[in-house]
Design a protein around this motif. Sequence first.
Motif, PDB file in Angstrom:
ATOM      1  N   TRP A  89      51.063  -9.763  -8.949  1.00 38.75           N
ATOM      2  CA  TRP A  89      50.383 -11.049  -8.907  1.00 38.75           C
ATOM      3  C   TRP A  89      50.939 -12.036  -9.928  1.00 38.75           C
ATOM      4  CZ3 TRP A  89      48.141 -11.713 -13.622  1.00 38.75           C
ATOM      5  CH2 TRP A  89      47.855 -10.563 -14.348  1.00 38.75           C
ATOM      6  N   ARG A  90      51.634 -11.539 -10.934  1.00 37.90           N
ATOM      7  CA  ARG A  90      52.227 -12.426 -11.940  1.00 37.90           C
ATOM      8  C   ARG A  90      53.298 -13.331 -11.339  1.00 37.90           C
ATOM      9  NH1 ARG A  90      50.990 -11.583 -17.183  1.00 37.90           N
ATOM     10  NH2 ARG A  90      49.690  -9.780 -17.594  1.00 37.90           N
ATOM     11  N   THR A  91      53.885 -12.945 -10.224  1.00 40.22           N
ATOM     12  CA  THR A  91      54.871 -13.807  -9.569  1.00 40.22           C
ATOM     13  C   THR A  91      54.208 -15.067  -9.016  1.00 40.22           C
ATOM     14  OG1 THR A  91      54.654 -12.619  -7.472  1.00 40.22           O
ATOM     15  CG2 THR A  91      56.398 -11.896  -8.966  1.00 40.22           C
ATOM     16  N   VAL A  92      52.913 -15.008  -8.728  1.00 41.16           N
ATOM     17  CA  VAL A  92      52.174 -16.166  -8.242  1.00 41.16           C
ATOM     18  C   VAL A  92      51.558 -16.945  -9.406  1.00 41.16           C
ATOM     19  CG1 VAL A  92      50.219 -16.918  -6.831  1.00 41.16           C
ATOM     20  CG2 VAL A  92      51.677 -15.031  -6.051  1.00 41.16           C
ATOM     21  N   THR A  93      50.882 -16.255 -10.304  1.00 45.15           N
ATOM     22  CA  THR A  93      50.187 -16.947 -11.393  1.00 45.15           C
ATOM     23  C   THR A  93      51.151 -17.645 -12.350  1.00 45.15           C
ATOM     24  OG1 THR A  93      50.081 -14.887 -12.679  1.00 45.15           O
ATOM     25  CG2 THR A  93      48.152 -15.454 -11.331  1.00 45.15           C
ATOM     26  N   ALA A  94      52.360 -17.134 -12.472  1.00 46.63           N
ATOM     27  CA  ALA A  94      53.341 -17.742 -13.383  1.00 46.63           C
ATOM     28  C   ALA A  94      53.684 -19.177 -12.980  1.00 46.63           C
ATOM     29  CB  ALA A  94      54.606 -16.893 -13.442  1.00 46.63           C
ATOM     30  N   VAL A  95      53.501 -19.515 -11.715  1.00 52.13           N
ATOM     31  CA  VAL A  95      53.791 -20.864 -11.233  1.00 52.13           C
ATOM     32  C   VAL A  95      52.877 -21.891 -11.902  1.00 52.13           C
ATOM     33  CG1 VAL A  95      53.757 -22.328  -9.168  1.00 52.13           C
ATOM     34  CG2 VAL A  95      54.634 -19.995  -9.030  1.00 52.13           C
ATOM     35  N   PHE A  96      51.685 -21.471 -12.301  1.00 51.55           N
ATOM     36  CA  PHE A  96      50.699 -22.385 -12.867  1.00 51.55           C
ATOM     37  C   PHE A  96      50.718 -22.409 -14.396  1.00 51.55           C
ATOM     38  CE2 PHE A  96      49.200 -21.040  -8.717  1.00 51.55           C
ATOM     39  CZ  PHE A  96      49.034 -22.268  -8.107  1.00 51.55           C
ATOM     40  N   ILE A  97      51.628 -21.669 -15.008  1.00 46.98           N
ATOM     41  CA  ILE A  97      51.730 -21.583 -16.461  1.00 46.98           C
ATOM     42  C   ILE A  97      52.728 -22.621 -16.963  1.00 46.98           C
ATOM     43  CG2 ILE A  97      52.366 -20.098 -18.408  1.00 46.98           C
ATOM     44  CD1 ILE A  97      49.895 -19.109 -16.916  1.00 46.98           C
ATOM     45  N   HIS A  98      52.315 -23.414 -17.937  1.00 43.30           N
ATOM     46  CA  HIS A  98      53.196 -24.403 -18.559  1.00 43.30           C
ATOM     47  C   HIS A  98      53.111 -24.237 -20.070  1.00 43.30           C
ATOM     48  CE1 HIS A  98      52.629 -25.983 -14.544  1.00 43.30           C
ATOM     49  NE2 HIS A  98      53.842 -26.480 -14.701  1.00 43.30           N
ATOM     50  N   ILE A  99      54.271 -24.159 -20.698  1.00 41.99           N
ATOM     51  CA  ILE A  99      54.351 -23.877 -22.126  1.00 41.99           C
ATOM     52  C   ILE A  99      54.466 -25.184 -22.895  1.00 41.99           C
ATOM     53  CG2 ILE A  99      55.622 -22.634 -23.905  1.00 41.99           C
ATOM     54  CD1 ILE A  99      56.634 -20.790 -21.616  1.00 41.99           C
ATOM     55  N   GLY A 100      53.351 -25.667 -23.376  1.00 37.79           N
ATOM     56  CA  GLY A 100      53.322 -26.887 -24.166  1.00 37.79           C
ATOM     57  C   GLY A 100      53.145 -28.135 -23.313  1.00 37.79           C
ATOM     58  N   PRO A 101      52.750 -29.232 -23.960  1.00 31.55           N
ATOM     59  CA  PRO A 101      52.473 -30.466 -23.232  1.00 31.55           C
ATOM     60  C   PRO A 101      53.712 -31.102 -22.594  1.00 31.55           C
ATOM     61  CG  PRO A 101      52.294 -30.832 -25.596  1.00 31.55           C
ATOM     62  CD  PRO A 101      52.454 -29.361 -25.397  1.00 31.55           C
ATOM     63  N   LYS A 102      54.865 -30.981 -23.219  1.00 29.82           N
ATOM     64  CA  LYS A 102      56.081 -31.564 -22.640  1.00 29.82           C
ATOM     65  C   LYS A 102      56.443 -30.889 -21.326  1.00 29.82           C
ATOM     66  CE  LYS A 102      58.143 -33.065 -26.967  1.00 29.82           C
ATOM     67  NZ  LYS A 102      59.266 -32.876 -27.891  1.00 29.82           N
ATOM     68  N   HIS A 103      56.314 -29.580 -21.279  1.00 34.92           N
ATOM     69  CA  HIS A 103      56.607 -28.830 -20.062  1.00 34.92           C
ATOM     70  C   HIS A 103      55.643 -29.240 -18.950  1.00 34.92           C
ATOM     71  CE1 HIS A 103      56.868 -24.612 -18.004  1.00 34.92           C
ATOM     72  NE2 HIS A 103      57.619 -25.498 -17.380  1.00 34.92           N
ATOM     73  N   LEU A 104      54.360 -29.327 -19.274  1.00 30.57           N
ATOM     74  CA  LEU A 104      53.362 -29.738 -18.289  1.00 30.57           C
ATOM     75  C   LEU A 104      53.661 -31.146 -17.776  1.00 30.57           C
ATOM     76  CD1 LEU A 104      50.632 -29.235 -16.810  1.00 30.57           C
ATOM     77  CD2 LEU A 104      49.552 -30.362 -18.763  1.00 30.57           C
ATOM     78  N   MET A 105      53.895 -32.085 -18.675  1.00 32.34           N
ATOM     79  CA  MET A 105      54.119 -33.476 -18.278  1.00 32.34           C
ATOM     80  C   MET A 105      55.391 -33.630 -17.437  1.00 32.34           C
ATOM     81  SD  MET A 105      51.467 -34.939 -19.306  1.00 32.34           S
ATOM     82  CE  MET A 105      51.804 -36.659 -19.147  1.00 32.34           C
ATOM     83  N   ALA A 106      56.447 -32.950 -17.802  1.00 29.68           N
ATOM     84  CA  ALA A 106      57.696 -33.037 -17.037  1.00 29.68           C
ATOM     85  C   ALA A 106      57.499 -32.498 -15.622  1.00 29.68           C
ATOM     86  CB  ALA A 106      58.806 -32.267 -17.748  1.00 29.68           C
ATOM     87  N   ASN A 107      56.805 -31.377 -15.507  1.00 35.00           N
ATOM     88  CA  ASN A 107      56.585 -30.802 -14.181  1.00 35.00           C
ATOM     89  C   ASN A 107      55.622 -31.642 -13.346  1.00 35.00           C
ATOM     90  OD1 ASN A 107      58.275 -28.796 -15.046  1.00 35.00           O
ATOM     91  ND2 ASN A 107      56.948 -27.124 -14.417  1.00 35.00           N
ATOM     92  N   MET A 108      54.602 -32.217 -13.975  1.00 27.17           N
ATOM     93  CA  MET A 108      53.661 -33.045 -13.220  1.00 27.17           C
ATOM     94  C   MET A 108      54.329 -34.345 -12.785  1.00 27.17           C
ATOM     95  SD  MET A 108      51.158 -31.088 -12.878  1.00 27.17           S
ATOM     96  CE  MET A 108      52.450 -29.858 -12.920  1.00 27.17           C
TER      97      MET A 108
END
Length: 77
Positions: A43-62
């Motif tokens: 299941w980690r192959t699916v949940t890892a898609v929703f993991i973002h390491i730090g605000p820069k990573h989240l903002m870049a992906n969003m």
Amino acid sequence: VGLAVINTLVWLAMEGSGGSETRATLLRFGSNLASLLFEGQWWRTVTAVFIHIGPKHLMANMFTLLILGPPVLRAWG
């Protein structure tokens, strides 16, 4: 937009549970680790898609998801 909301909520939950940049929090929230996959935690192959390491990573992906995603989907039909 739904995926962006889910990603942001997961990131906020991670920040509130020890920080999105700490190994323990990442693993607790389902980040991918080969040894755990080999133990059967597929299941980690699916949940890892929703993991973002730090605000820069989240903002870049969003940014990519919300700004570049729609034109790419239109181009692919």
